[in-house]
Design an enzyme around this catalytic site. Structure first.
Site, PDB file in Angstrom:
ATOM      1  CG  ASP A 106      73.210  14.415  63.216  1.00  0.00           C
ATOM      2  OD1 ASP A 106      74.403  14.207  62.958  1.00  0.00           O
ATOM      3  OD2 ASP A 106      72.381  13.506  63.396  1.00  0.00           O
ATOM      4  CB  VAL A 118      88.649  11.657  66.837  1.00  0.00           C
ATOM      5  CG1 VAL A 118      89.408  11.645  68.147  1.00  0.00           C
ATOM      6  CG2 VAL A 118      89.632  11.414  65.686  1.00  0.00           C
TER       7      VAL A 118
HETATM    8  N1  HPA Z   1      73.599   8.411  62.473  1.00  0.00           N
HETATM    9  C1  HPA Z   1      74.679   7.654  62.302  1.00  0.00           C
HETATM   10  N2  HPA Z   1      75.895   8.155  62.319  1.00  0.00           N
HETATM   11  C2  HPA Z   1      76.032   9.476  62.521  1.00  0.00           C
HETATM   12  C3  HPA Z   1      74.946  10.306  62.697  1.00  0.00           C
HETATM   13  C4  HPA Z   1      73.666   9.741  62.689  1.00  0.00           C
HETATM   14  O1  HPA Z   1      72.649  10.448  62.852  1.00  0.00           O
HETATM   15  N3  HPA Z   1      75.407  11.585  62.859  1.00  0.00           N
HETATM   16  C5  HPA Z   1      76.750  11.509  62.773  1.00  0.00           C
HETATM   17  N4  HPA Z   1      77.140  10.238  62.579  1.00  0.00           N
END
Ligand code: HPA
Length: 236
Positions: free
Chosen positions: A204, A88
């Site tokens: 993101d 998770v």
């Molecule tokens: N890159 C790699 N792993 C991650 C990212 C990402 O942009 N966002 C959340 N985990």
């Protein structure tokens, strides 16, 4: 006992949730488990065992990246008999249609890591999720009204890329997003003949550059944990 886990034999349940962050493991245990007991403290990589709706379940932090996660996954399966492992975590989205706070259920995981090349040499292995867990998670997300996308992802060895446009190649080949652990989880689960799935919330967005606040991440994280628990503990 194993090298990186100091749980007593039998103390870890056959079903284990795997967040990267050990404090998220603690949060999951305190929020969702009945009678949680801490089973690991080695290197601060917290792990807990309790029950959820009357069924035994554990949660174990893995750290970030396949090198770290692979150690815990190996020891949970080989040392403690884990049978069902669900990561998770959070991921970045590669796709305009996959919004921040949506879920991605990783059907398969490509990787830019060399770890599987150590195993397979010049041949490539295709790490895939357990279909029953994937279907269960999808059905749970639908029933809970959570937006969930099923597809391929990238498990990368690096969070910060030298080339900010590098993701476009993977996006062109249909990948939904990027995280850093699933490919090793799926490979080790296959090696040992156990079930695995990765469920991710989009934190993101590499295309729109949108990001989530800490509060939003917490709320969607909790929804994701419920989806993962539904899938993990559904009758096989
Ligand atoms: N890159 C790699 N792993 C991650 C990212 C990402 O942009 N966002 C959340 N985990």
């Amino acid at each position: 006992m194993s090298l990186h886990l100091n749980a007593a034999p039998g103390q870890i349940a056959p079903t284990v949730l795997l967040p990267g962050d050990p404090l998220r493991a603690q949060h999951i245990a305190q929020t969702f488990f009945e009678n949680p007991v801490q089973h690991n403290s080695v290197r601060g990589m917290l792990g807990f065992t309790g029950s959820y709706k009357g069924q035994a379940v554990s949660v174990q932090g893995t750290g970030m990246g396949m090198a770290s996660a692979g150690i815990y996954i190996h020891e949970l399966i080989h040392g403690y008999g884990a049978q069902t492992l669900i990561r998770v975590g959070t991921c970045g989205s590669y796709h305009e249609g996959v919004q921040v706070r949506d879920l991605i259920l990783a059907q398969a995981a490509c990787t830019d890591s060399n770890i599987n090349n150590l195993r397979f040499g010049a041949s490539n292995y295709a790490p895939i999720a357990d279909f029953g867990l994937l279907l269960g998670a999808y059905q749970s997300a639908k029933a809970r009204g959570v937006s969930a996308h099923v597809g391929n992802i990238l498990s990368s060895d690096t969070f910060y890329q030298d080339d900010p446009d590098r993701y476009k190649l993977w996006a062109q080949f249909g990948l939904l997003g990027v995280e850093m652990e699933a490919a090793q989880l799926y490979t080790l689960a296959a090696k040992f003949g156990v079930r695995a799935l990765t469920v991710l919330t989009v934190s993101d967005h590499l295309v729109t550059r949108q990001a989530t606040s800490a509060d939003e991440r917490q709320q969607t994280f909790d929804q994701m944990v419920e989806v993962a628990l539904d899938a993990a503990l559904a009758p096989v």
